[in-house]
Design a protein around this motif. Structure first.
Motif, PDB file in Angstrom:
ATOM      1  N   ALA A 143       0.812  -1.215   0.000  1.00  0.00           N
ATOM      2  CA  ALA A 143       0.000   0.000   0.000  1.00  0.00           C
ATOM      3  C   ALA A 143       0.846   1.266   0.000  1.00  0.00           C
ATOM      4  O   ALA A 143       0.297   2.371  -0.097  1.00  0.00           O
ATOM      5  CB  ALA A 143      -0.940   0.004   1.210  1.00  0.00           C
ATOM      6  N   PHE A 144       2.164   1.110   0.085  1.00  0.00           N
ATOM      7  CA  PHE A 144       3.038   2.269   0.226  1.00  0.00           C
ATOM      8  C   PHE A 144       4.045   2.346  -0.928  1.00  0.00           C
ATOM      9  O   PHE A 144       4.136   1.451  -1.750  1.00  0.00           O
ATOM     10  CB  PHE A 144       3.750   2.222   1.583  1.00  0.00           C
ATOM     11  CG  PHE A 144       2.800   2.260   2.743  1.00  0.00           C
ATOM     12  CD1 PHE A 144       2.342   3.462   3.252  1.00  0.00           C
ATOM     13  CD2 PHE A 144       2.336   1.076   3.311  1.00  0.00           C
ATOM     14  CE1 PHE A 144       1.451   3.496   4.312  1.00  0.00           C
ATOM     15  CE2 PHE A 144       1.445   1.098   4.371  1.00  0.00           C
ATOM     16  CZ  PHE A 144       0.995   2.310   4.869  1.00  0.00           C
ATOM     17  N   TRP A 145       4.801   3.420  -0.948  1.00  0.00           N
ATOM     18  CA  TRP A 145       5.690   3.731  -2.071  1.00  0.00           C
ATOM     19  C   TRP A 145       7.063   3.109  -1.834  1.00  0.00           C
ATOM     20  O   TRP A 145       8.004   3.770  -1.409  1.00  0.00           O
ATOM     21  CB  TRP A 145       5.809   5.242  -2.240  1.00  0.00           C
ATOM     22  CG  TRP A 145       6.236   5.687  -3.599  1.00  0.00           C
ATOM     23  CD1 TRP A 145       5.492   5.710  -4.723  1.00  0.00           C
ATOM     24  CD2 TRP A 145       7.533   6.200  -3.972  1.00  0.00           C
ATOM     25  NE1 TRP A 145       6.226   6.205  -5.770  1.00  0.00           N
ATOM     26  CE2 TRP A 145       7.478   6.521  -5.344  1.00  0.00           C
ATOM     27  CE3 TRP A 145       8.724   6.423  -3.274  1.00  0.00           C
ATOM     28  CZ2 TRP A 145       8.564   7.054  -6.025  1.00  0.00           C
ATOM     29  CZ3 TRP A 145       9.804   6.956  -3.956  1.00  0.00           C
ATOM     30  CH2 TRP A 145       9.718   7.257  -5.328  1.00  0.00           C
ATOM     31  N   PRO A 334       5.197 -13.806  13.198  1.00  0.00           N
ATOM     32  CA  PRO A 334       4.100 -13.297  12.352  1.00  0.00           C
ATOM     33  C   PRO A 334       4.044 -11.780  12.284  1.00  0.00           C
ATOM     34  O   PRO A 334       2.969 -11.196  12.164  1.00  0.00           O
ATOM     35  CB  PRO A 334       2.844 -13.870  13.026  1.00  0.00           C
ATOM     36  CG  PRO A 334       3.309 -14.839  14.048  1.00  0.00           C
ATOM     37  CD  PRO A 334       4.680 -14.407  14.432  1.00  0.00           C
ATOM     38  N   GLU A 335       5.183 -11.100  12.398  1.00  0.00           N
ATOM     39  CA  GLU A 335       5.212  -9.651  12.236  1.00  0.00           C
ATOM     40  C   GLU A 335       5.237  -9.300  10.756  1.00  0.00           C
ATOM     41  O   GLU A 335       5.545 -10.129   9.899  1.00  0.00           O
ATOM     42  CB  GLU A 335       6.435  -9.051  12.927  1.00  0.00           C
ATOM     43  CG  GLU A 335       6.356  -9.046  14.439  1.00  0.00           C
ATOM     44  CD  GLU A 335       7.446  -8.179  15.044  1.00  0.00           C
ATOM     45  OE1 GLU A 335       7.650  -7.039  14.581  1.00  0.00           O
ATOM     46  OE2 GLU A 335       8.104  -8.650  15.999  1.00  0.00           O
ATOM     47  N   ASN A 336       4.956  -8.036  10.478  1.00  0.00           N
ATOM     48  CA  ASN A 336       5.050  -7.520   9.120  1.00  0.00           C
ATOM     49  C   ASN A 336       5.799  -6.198   9.149  1.00  0.00           C
ATOM     50  O   ASN A 336       5.975  -5.592  10.208  1.00  0.00           O
ATOM     51  CB  ASN A 336       3.655  -7.326   8.521  1.00  0.00           C
ATOM     52  CG  ASN A 336       2.953  -8.643   8.259  1.00  0.00           C
ATOM     53  OD1 ASN A 336       3.232  -9.332   7.293  1.00  0.00           O
ATOM     54  ND2 ASN A 336       2.034  -9.007   9.149  1.00  0.00           N
ATOM     55  N   PHE A 337       6.235  -5.757   7.985  1.00  0.00           N
ATOM     56  CA  PHE A 337       7.006  -4.511   7.911  1.00  0.00           C
ATOM     57  C   PHE A 337       6.131  -3.308   8.222  1.00  0.00           C
ATOM     58  O   PHE A 337       4.980  -3.223   7.797  1.00  0.00           O
ATOM     59  CB  PHE A 337       7.602  -4.347   6.515  1.00  0.00           C
ATOM     60  CG  PHE A 337       8.270  -3.013   6.317  1.00  0.00           C
ATOM     61  CD1 PHE A 337       9.506  -2.758   6.876  1.00  0.00           C
ATOM     62  CD2 PHE A 337       7.644  -2.006   5.603  1.00  0.00           C
ATOM     63  CE1 PHE A 337      10.122  -1.526   6.704  1.00  0.00           C
ATOM     64  CE2 PHE A 337       8.256  -0.777   5.433  1.00  0.00           C
ATOM     65  CZ  PHE A 337       9.497  -0.538   5.982  1.00  0.00           C
ATOM     66  N   VAL A 338       6.692  -2.388   8.995  1.00  0.00           N
ATOM     67  CA  VAL A 338       6.053  -1.086   9.190  1.00  0.00           C
ATOM     68  C   VAL A 338       7.170  -0.054   9.194  1.00  0.00           C
ATOM     69  O   VAL A 338       8.247  -0.278   9.754  1.00  0.00           O
ATOM     70  CB  VAL A 338       5.217  -1.039  10.488  1.00  0.00           C
ATOM     71  CG1 VAL A 338       6.090  -1.230  11.708  1.00  0.00           C
ATOM     72  CG2 VAL A 338       4.421   0.252  10.581  1.00  0.00           C
ATOM     73  N   ALA A 339       6.917   1.074   8.530  1.00  0.00           N
ATOM     74  CA  ALA A 339       8.007   2.018   8.264  1.00  0.00           C
ATOM     75  C   ALA A 339       8.371   2.875   9.466  1.00  0.00           C
ATOM     76  O   ALA A 339       9.501   3.330   9.572  1.00  0.00           O
ATOM     77  CB  ALA A 339       7.624   2.921   7.087  1.00  0.00           C
ATOM     78  N   ASP A 340       7.436   3.117  10.372  1.00  0.00           N
ATOM     79  CA  ASP A 340       7.675   4.144  11.388  1.00  0.00           C
ATOM     80  C   ASP A 340       7.461   3.642  12.811  1.00  0.00           C
ATOM     81  O   ASP A 340       7.157   4.430  13.709  1.00  0.00           O
ATOM     82  CB  ASP A 340       6.778   5.356  11.129  1.00  0.00           C
ATOM     83  CG  ASP A 340       5.297   4.969  11.065  1.00  0.00           C
ATOM     84  OD1 ASP A 340       4.996   3.780  11.193  1.00  0.00           O
ATOM     85  OD2 ASP A 340       4.464   5.875  10.885  1.00  0.00           O
ATOM     86  N   ALA A 341       7.592   2.356  13.053  1.00  0.00           N
ATOM     87  CA  ALA A 341       7.434   1.811  14.402  1.00  0.00           C
ATOM     88  C   ALA A 341       8.362   0.623  14.571  1.00  0.00           C
ATOM     89  O   ALA A 341       8.661  -0.079  13.608  1.00  0.00           O
ATOM     90  CB  ALA A 341       5.981   1.398  14.652  1.00  0.00           C
TER      91      ALA A 341
END
Length: 436
Positions: A143-145, A334-341
């Protein structure tokens, strides 16, 4: 021919998925901003166009310094884009468009890969749907760039074509061009994919050397050498640029920084958001070990950090072993990538996929009902192994685990189909059937 083979019911579903993808892209980024890595590259491009060279502002020193931390190819693109007089937000739309097109392409080649492994058409399409709706693909990265949205589907395409070559298919010129072009573009956008593709082609060559037909072996070597040559030519401008900046032929200066993040007394196995915070224990450790840190250029600092990481590993083998185990557990969490946390909550879909993957591996290792690993399974699983090894060398980055996720999803589907076929097979000695 490929498009004509797609069932009619897939088209409206694909259109709906595409609309959802683009709606998320634009809804989450109405200002058409770039991500933080590319904003830095954009500033380097601006400084170059202003005659200052490939430099960026160092926030600590408050001065412009030569910068080759991230990939250089996007900087070249941004320079060319600006010279063409095109607004920056147009490029955001182009990347979103390419990512959306590659999203559909990735789903198609997930289906074709599952068909190649023997799944019936509807089951293969269902597997493609699961990939298209998986958390990382549809939201956390998709969903992100991020350029991963272009590179991951291209990896799926390349793997499919290599699998078919291993299965005895001829190498057509257009397939060779697609493979070479996809590999080169992906590696220019994401340098760590050099390691992933290096592993993929090494495994491919080993498997092809076992082929009985000499012509197939020669074709495999020719393709691999063609990819290597194209990669070498494509990276020459980057090597020359970095040599002019730092006096060393490097692709970037990032590796030493990330190596130390992965091997130090306070490492937790994941990205450290406070790695450059002067008050953090990590930064204090680095400055104590490298007292001349502020006098070094970016390349020298990268080398010094890499040396410190190697020294720590040599001096703390037990701590390194514990850290490797921690990284492995984190990689398969079961984590996923997040840009700011620092982390995300566990996602049930990701948890189910990972549990299914380990169940499939255990059943296959135990040879339950005659299950066994096939040579083509090794090629399918290679990106996963490469991404895991990258995590051990550096730290767990969920953006490079993104390239392992197709294997994590597809392998349980393949094993499940094999197991179902064995369970449905008539038992030996049943009346009316010939014992096997």
């Amino acid at each position: 021919m490929v498009l004509r083979s797609i069932p009619r019911f897939i088209w409206p579903l694909a259109a709906l998925l595409l609309l959802v993808r683009l709606a998320l892209n634009l809804g989450l980024n109405p200002g058409l901003e770039w991500n933080y890595d590319e904003r830095r590259n954009g500033r380097i491009a601006d400084n170059y166009l202003a005659g200052r060279g490939y430099v960026s502002i160092d926030p600590e020193r408050k001065q412009l310094r030569p910068d080759s931390f991230h990939a250089s190819f996007p900087v070249f693109v941004y320079v060319g884009w600006s010279r063409a007089g095109l607004p920056r937000h147009y490029l955001t739309l182009v990347v979103y468009g390419l990512g959306a097109g590659c999203y559909l392409l990735g789903g198609l080649y997930v289906q074709r890969t599952l068909r190649y492994f023997g799944l019936p058409p509807r089951a293969a399409w269902a597997g493609a749907g699961l990939w298209a709706l998986s958390p990382g693909v549809v939201y956390y990265v998709g969903a992100f760039w991020w350029y991963e949205n272009i590179a991951l589907p291209l990896l799926i395409v390349v793997l499919y074509k290599l699998l078919r070559l291993h299965g005895g298919r001829r190498l057509y010129p257009h397939d060779a061009a697609i493979i070479i072009g996809a590999v080169v573009l992906s590696c220019l956008l994401r340098g760590y994919l050099l390691a992933v593709y290096g592993a993929v082609f090494a495994v491919f060559l080993v498997l092809m050397m076992r082929q009985p037909v000499a012509g197939q072996r020669r074709i495999a070597w020719g393709l691999a050498l063609g990819v290597a040559l194209a990669l070498g030519v494509a990276h020459v401008p980057i090597l020359l640029k970095n040599y002019r900046q730092f006096g060393a032929y490097t692709l970037s200066n990032q590796a030493g920084f990330e190596l130390l993040q992965g091997h130090n007394p306070v490492a937790q196995g994941r990205f450290m958001f406070d790695w450059d915070d002067r008050t953090s224990p990590f930064d204090q450790y680095v400055r104590t070990a490298i007292p001349t840190l502020d006098s070094l250029n970016q390349y020298q600092e990268s080398q010094a950090r890499a040396r410190l990481a190697r020294q720590w590993v040599a001096a703390h083998p037990l701590a390194e072993a514990r850290l490797a185990l921690r990284k492995t557990l984190l990689f398969f969490s079961p984590e996923n990538f997040v840009a700011d946390a620092p982390r995300t909550p566990w996602h049930p879909f990701t948890a189910l996929v990972h549990l299914s993957f380990f169940a499939a591996v255990l059943l296959t290792v135990a040879r339950y009902r005659g299950l066994r690993f096939e040579s083509r399974d090794v090629l399918l699983l290679t990106p996963l192994v490469a991404a895991w090894l990258l995590s051990l060398v550096f730290f767990v980055g969920f953006r490079w685990r993104f390239f392992a996720e197709p294997a994590l999803l597809l392998f349980p589907l393949v094993v499940g189909y094999r197991l179902r076929a064995r369970l449905q097979r008539p038992s030996a000695g049943t009346p009316g059937h010939t014992p096997e």
